[in-house]
Design a protein around this motif. Structure first.
Motif, PDB file in Angstrom:
ATOM      1  N   ILE A  65     -63.005  23.997   0.383  1.00 51.52           N
ATOM      2  CA  ILE A  65     -63.048  23.825  -1.072  1.00 51.52           C
ATOM      3  C   ILE A  65     -62.399  22.504  -1.468  1.00 51.52           C
ATOM      4  O   ILE A  65     -62.947  21.735  -2.262  1.00 51.52           O
ATOM      5  CB  ILE A  65     -62.352  25.004  -1.777  1.00 51.52           C
ATOM      6  CG1 ILE A  65     -63.225  26.265  -1.676  1.00 51.52           C
ATOM      7  CG2 ILE A  65     -62.075  24.674  -3.250  1.00 51.52           C
ATOM      8  CD1 ILE A  65     -62.566  27.510  -2.228  1.00 51.52           C
ATOM      9  N   LEU A  66     -61.237  22.207  -0.890  1.00 50.46           N
ATOM     10  CA  LEU A  66     -60.528  20.973  -1.243  1.00 50.46           C
ATOM     11  C   LEU A  66     -61.285  19.729  -0.816  1.00 50.46           C
ATOM     12  O   LEU A  66     -61.135  18.670  -1.420  1.00 50.46           O
ATOM     13  CB  LEU A  66     -59.129  20.988  -0.627  1.00 50.46           C
ATOM     14  CG  LEU A  66     -58.171  22.037  -1.183  1.00 50.46           C
ATOM     15  CD1 LEU A  66     -56.850  22.015  -0.429  1.00 50.46           C
ATOM     16  CD2 LEU A  66     -57.927  21.807  -2.677  1.00 50.46           C
ATOM     17  N   SER A  67     -62.110  19.848   0.219  1.00 48.40           N
ATOM     18  CA  SER A  67     -62.913  18.703   0.673  1.00 48.40           C
ATOM     19  C   SER A  67     -64.303  18.699   0.055  1.00 48.40           C
ATOM     20  O   SER A  67     -65.173  17.939   0.492  1.00 48.40           O
ATOM     21  CB  SER A  67     -62.995  18.698   2.203  1.00 48.40           C
ATOM     22  OG  SER A  67     -63.551  19.909   2.685  1.00 48.40           O
ATOM     23  N   THR A  68     -64.550  19.554  -0.929  1.00 48.56           N
ATOM     24  CA  THR A  68     -65.785  19.649  -1.723  1.00 48.56           C
ATOM     25  C   THR A  68     -66.972  20.176  -0.943  1.00 48.56           C
ATOM     26  O   THR A  68     -68.116  20.034  -1.378  1.00 48.56           O
ATOM     27  CB  THR A  68     -66.172  18.298  -2.378  1.00 48.56           C
ATOM     28  OG1 THR A  68     -66.694  17.406  -1.392  1.00 48.56           O
ATOM     29  CG2 THR A  68     -64.989  17.655  -3.085  1.00 48.56           C
ATOM     30  N   LEU A  69     -66.754  20.796   0.211  1.00 47.85           N
ATOM     31  CA  LEU A  69     -67.852  21.387   0.969  1.00 47.85           C
ATOM     32  C   LEU A  69     -68.216  22.780   0.458  1.00 47.85           C
ATOM     33  O   LEU A  69     -69.296  23.284   0.753  1.00 47.85           O
ATOM     34  CB  LEU A  69     -67.488  21.453   2.452  1.00 47.85           C
ATOM     35  CG  LEU A  69     -67.253  20.104   3.129  1.00 47.85           C
ATOM     36  CD1 LEU A  69     -66.831  20.298   4.578  1.00 47.85           C
ATOM     37  CD2 LEU A  69     -68.508  19.242   3.055  1.00 47.85           C
ATOM     38  N   LEU A  70     -67.322  23.402  -0.297  1.00 48.13           N
ATOM     39  CA  LEU A  70     -67.570  24.677  -0.961  1.00 48.13           C
ATOM     40  C   LEU A  70     -67.086  24.581  -2.396  1.00 48.13           C
ATOM     41  O   LEU A  70     -66.116  23.876  -2.681  1.00 48.13           O
ATOM     42  CB  LEU A  70     -66.801  25.821  -0.275  1.00 48.13           C
ATOM     43  CG  LEU A  70     -67.332  26.430   1.010  1.00 48.13           C
ATOM     44  CD1 LEU A  70     -66.326  27.464   1.521  1.00 48.13           C
ATOM     45  CD2 LEU A  70     -68.692  27.071   0.794  1.00 48.13           C
ATOM     46  N   ILE A  95     -60.833  10.887   0.676  1.00 52.16           N
ATOM     47  CA  ILE A  95     -60.372  11.825   1.690  1.00 52.16           C
ATOM     48  C   ILE A  95     -61.016  11.559   3.041  1.00 52.16           C
ATOM     49  O   ILE A  95     -62.044  10.890   3.147  1.00 52.16           O
ATOM     50  CB  ILE A  95     -60.661  13.291   1.291  1.00 52.16           C
ATOM     51  CG1 ILE A  95     -62.172  13.558   1.255  1.00 52.16           C
ATOM     52  CG2 ILE A  95     -60.008  13.630  -0.038  1.00 52.16           C
ATOM     53  CD1 ILE A  95     -62.526  15.024   1.053  1.00 52.16           C
ATOM     54  N   GLY A  96     -60.397  12.101   4.067  1.00 57.95           N
ATOM     55  CA  GLY A  96     -60.984  12.201   5.390  1.00 57.95           C
ATOM     56  C   GLY A  96     -60.872  13.647   5.838  1.00 57.95           C
ATOM     57  O   GLY A  96     -59.942  14.356   5.436  1.00 57.95           O
ATOM     58  N   VAL A 172     -55.890  11.055   1.377  1.00 56.86           N
ATOM     59  CA  VAL A 172     -55.627  12.436   1.774  1.00 56.86           C
ATOM     60  C   VAL A 172     -56.503  12.761   2.975  1.00 56.86           C
ATOM     61  O   VAL A 172     -57.695  12.445   2.979  1.00 56.86           O
ATOM     62  CB  VAL A 172     -55.931  13.426   0.630  1.00 56.86           C
ATOM     63  CG1 VAL A 172     -55.681  14.870   1.085  1.00 56.86           C
ATOM     64  CG2 VAL A 172     -55.082  13.112  -0.596  1.00 56.86           C
ATOM     65  N   VAL A 173     -55.909  13.385   3.998  1.00 58.96           N
ATOM     66  CA  VAL A 173     -56.650  13.773   5.202  1.00 58.96           C
ATOM     67  C   VAL A 173     -56.485  15.265   5.422  1.00 58.96           C
ATOM     68  O   VAL A 173     -55.364  15.787   5.378  1.00 58.96           O
ATOM     69  CB  VAL A 173     -56.144  13.009   6.439  1.00 58.96           C
ATOM     70  CG1 VAL A 173     -56.855  13.498   7.695  1.00 58.96           C
ATOM     71  CG2 VAL A 173     -56.367  11.517   6.264  1.00 58.96           C
TER      72      VAL A 173
END
Length: 356
Positions: A65-70, A95-96, A172-173
């Motif tokens: 969720i935080l990486s926008t994949l969900l 992000i990475g 952010v990673v």
């Protein structure tokens, strides 16, 4: 019963008190199963936040969720100052992400994999070439740079994937179990890479099954179970919340490990842990030296010899078991958001969050 959550500790960093990751009442369901039931997290810029929890607790769902994949079902989350719902492209630019399984194109060399990611991020050819050289050196891949990555070992693939996640020097990673399957040297190299990132001001959110990894790297830790944060704080605070100490001893004769464990079973309410390969038995105790004296007396009465004995403060393992009541891995449970392991020899979806 789980202990009351500890207060989240704010870590002073070179970037001040600005928060790089914030979530409030984050929820997500898969069918009739609620994976996240209201997650609250906060990570100051330039710090490492570790997420711990048994399999299926919601760690990978949170990362995705935080990486926008969900997309979350409810609640709010911001990364690097941008909302994951309303500004996903801005989040991705900052992000990475290195997922649970290395996402590399096996038909390309290590150099070509990294160059592709750099160019997709909009770097010029010269800048991309220079950045690739730097990453290959940092992750000890220079000698293998021009070999197809399909022939790499698991550790080399993991290092290449992590290098790809750092191509743009992200603010952010997200590292989802980054050292799973690595040998001790590979884990040490990855730990050093994380420490170097934080020294440069990068924020890292780390999920891990290795508790010593969280102990070594994390400024703060959030323990997740059943989609909720059940405790948070530094490693020292989580250990202190458990209380007591741990008696550990090694049987002098391998065949007596079971009998030694039987003696320790009489110490307090905790079940002894047995490592038969090492011949070692340990148990948590609330009475420290008093219980140790009773154990040694009982072993002498039973004619059981031990090679060494120690009494030590609780470990992060002890804190984890006390808080969740579960071992670190629960084989029959899995996070619904965890992607299937990519098949070898086929191009899989990347997880470096460079899509636009």
């Amino acid at each position: 019963m789980p202990r009351q959550p500890l207060p989240l500790v704010t870590v002073a960093t070179s970037r001040g008190d600005r928060d790089a990751i914030v979530t409030h009442e984050l929820t997500r369901s898969f069918g009739d199963r609620q994976a996240l039931a209201g997650i609250d997290l906060r990570a100051p810029a330039g710090s490492v936040l570790a997420l711990l929890g048994p399999n299926g607790a919601g760690k990978t769902t949170t990362v995705r969720i935080l990486s926008t994949l969900l997309r979350p079902d409810g609640g709010r989350a911001t990364v690097a100052g941008h909302d994951v719902r309303t500004a996903p492209h801005a989040v991705r630019e900052r992000i990475g992400l290195s997922g649970q399984y290395a996402a590399v194109d096996e038909r390309l060399t290590a150099r070509e994999n990294l160059y592709l990611v750099a160019r997709l991020h909009g770097m010029s050819r010269r800048t991309a070439r220079d950045r690739v050289v730097d990453l290959l050196d940092r992750f000890t891949l220079t000698e293998a740079a021009d070999r197809p990555s399909g022939g790499f070992s698991g550790g080399m693939r993991r290092r290449l994937d992590l290098a790809g996640a750092l191509t743009t020097r992200p603010a952010v990673v997200f590292l989802d179990e980054p050292t799973t399957g690595l040998d001790p040297r590979g884990r040490a190299d990855t730990w050093q890479a994380v420490q170097d990132l934080v020294a440069d001001g990068t924020t890292v959110l780390l999920t891990t099954q290795y508790l010593e990894e969280a102990d070594q790297l994390a400024d703060s830790i959030a323990v997740i179970d059943h989609g909720r944060v059940i405790a948070r704080g530094t490693a020292s605070e989580l250990k202190a919340a458990v209380g007591g100490e741990r008696i550990s001893l090694r049987a002098a004769a391998p065949g007596t490990v079971g009998a030694v464990a039987g003696v320790l079973a009489g110490v307090g309410p905790h079940r002894p842990e047995i490592d038969r390969r090492a011949g070692r038995v340990s148990v948590a105790t609330d009475n420290g030296s008093t219980d140790l004296q009773h154990v040694l007396a009982a072993l002498e009465t039973a004619g059981l010899a031990v090679a060494d004995v120690s009494l030590a403060p609780p470990t992060l393992d002890d804190a984890f078991l006390s808080l969740t009541g579960k071992p670190r891995r629960v084989p029959d449970s899995a996070d619904p958001a965890t992607p299937a392991r990519p098949r070898r020899g086929r191009r899989g979806k990347g997880t470096h969050a460079w899509r636009r």
